[in-house]
Design a protein around this motif. Structure first.
Motif: not given
Length: 267
Positions: A76-83, A116-119
């Motif tokens: 969850x921490x590793x992908x928290x900012x991902x779209x 502009x998304x984080x993947x």
């Protein structure tokens, strides 16, 4: 195509996430696979042995990728900012996720990164892959169509296949683009907050009526993930849920509602 066409701005928004890696050599080999394709972001979730000399040896010149690898305490921490979060897994019809080939996934990943998304692309443990709970965090699954008679792929090989497809997509100037949203798309952490509040609300209003809640929540997660919610839509839904929770609390404080008298009684 020449290397001048490579979209470095989109590439830096793409991270490869290795979950619970057991053999440090695979971490080093994955770093090498990324660097050969122009990618650089490696995230490790609870690796069994890292740092390790075997990882350093098999990185074979990709020491910079290995040195910058981020170690996360949880997925969850590793992908928290991902779209967009995709899980690389063997085909399984029991998993209620869209299933894409590496080429289909690469087109979607690059389009989202250019928007502009984080993947994040997730790879599981060598022996068991990603667990069902981890796949629940994904928007879609990626299946490498290997030889059905001998489909076993080493972890680093699977990373190399996906990295190659990503490079092809990053070299193309006309990749498919996602529609530009009016508001920023909701991050993974914002969606997980919504899902946690939704689960609590369903308990508060006794939606499940004694049935196990897992099946309903899996279906609701899929529904909302398909909707590609933006930040404003998540705030709206959480406001609705907050009011539902407030009404459930008031109803509980008022006690059970007395039954209505049957019509036509003596009076």
């Amino acid at each position: 195509m020449n290397t001048g066409d490579f979209d470095t701005q989109a590439a830096v928004r793409i991270r490869i996430v290795l979950v619970g890696t057991q053999h440090p050599g695979n971490i080093g080999s994955a770093a090498r696979a990324l660097k050969t394709m122009g990618l650089s972001r490696l995230v490790l979730v609870q690796p069994e042995r890292f740092p390790h000399s075997e990882a350093d040896a098999l990185a074979a010149g990709a020491d910079d990728v290995l040195a910058r690898a981020h170690v996360a305490d949880s997925l969850a921490d590793a992908v928290s900012d991902c779209r967009l979060v995709l899980g690389c897994t063997a085909r399984d019809r029991r998993i209620a996720l869209p299933q894409w080939t590496p080429r289909e996934a690469a087109a979607q990943v690059v389009a989202a990164a250019r928007d502009g998304g984080e993947i994040a692309l997730l790879f599981g443990r060598e022996r068991t892959g990603l667990e069902n709970e981890e796949l629940q965090l994904c928007h879609a699954a990626i299946h490498i169509p290997a030889n059905a008679d001998y489909s076993s792929l080493n972890l680093a090989m699977a990373v190399q296949v996906l990295a190659y497809e990503l490079r092809l997509a990053l070299l193309q100037g006309a990749a498919a683009r996602l529609p530009a949203p009016h508001d920023p798309p909701a991050s993974h952490a914002q969606l997980e907050g919504l899902f946690a509040q939704l689960a609590q609300t369903l308990d508060d209003i006794d939606f499940h009526k004694g049935r196990a809640p897992e099946s309903a929540m899996r279906k609701l997660r899929r529904l909302f993930l398909r909707a590609s919610l933006d930040e404003r839509e998540v705030r709206l839904l959480r406001g609705v849920l907050a009011d539902a929770q407030r009404m459930a609390r008031l109803a509980g404080e008022a006690g059970p509602t007395p039954p209505l008298s049957p019509p036509g009684g003596l009076g």
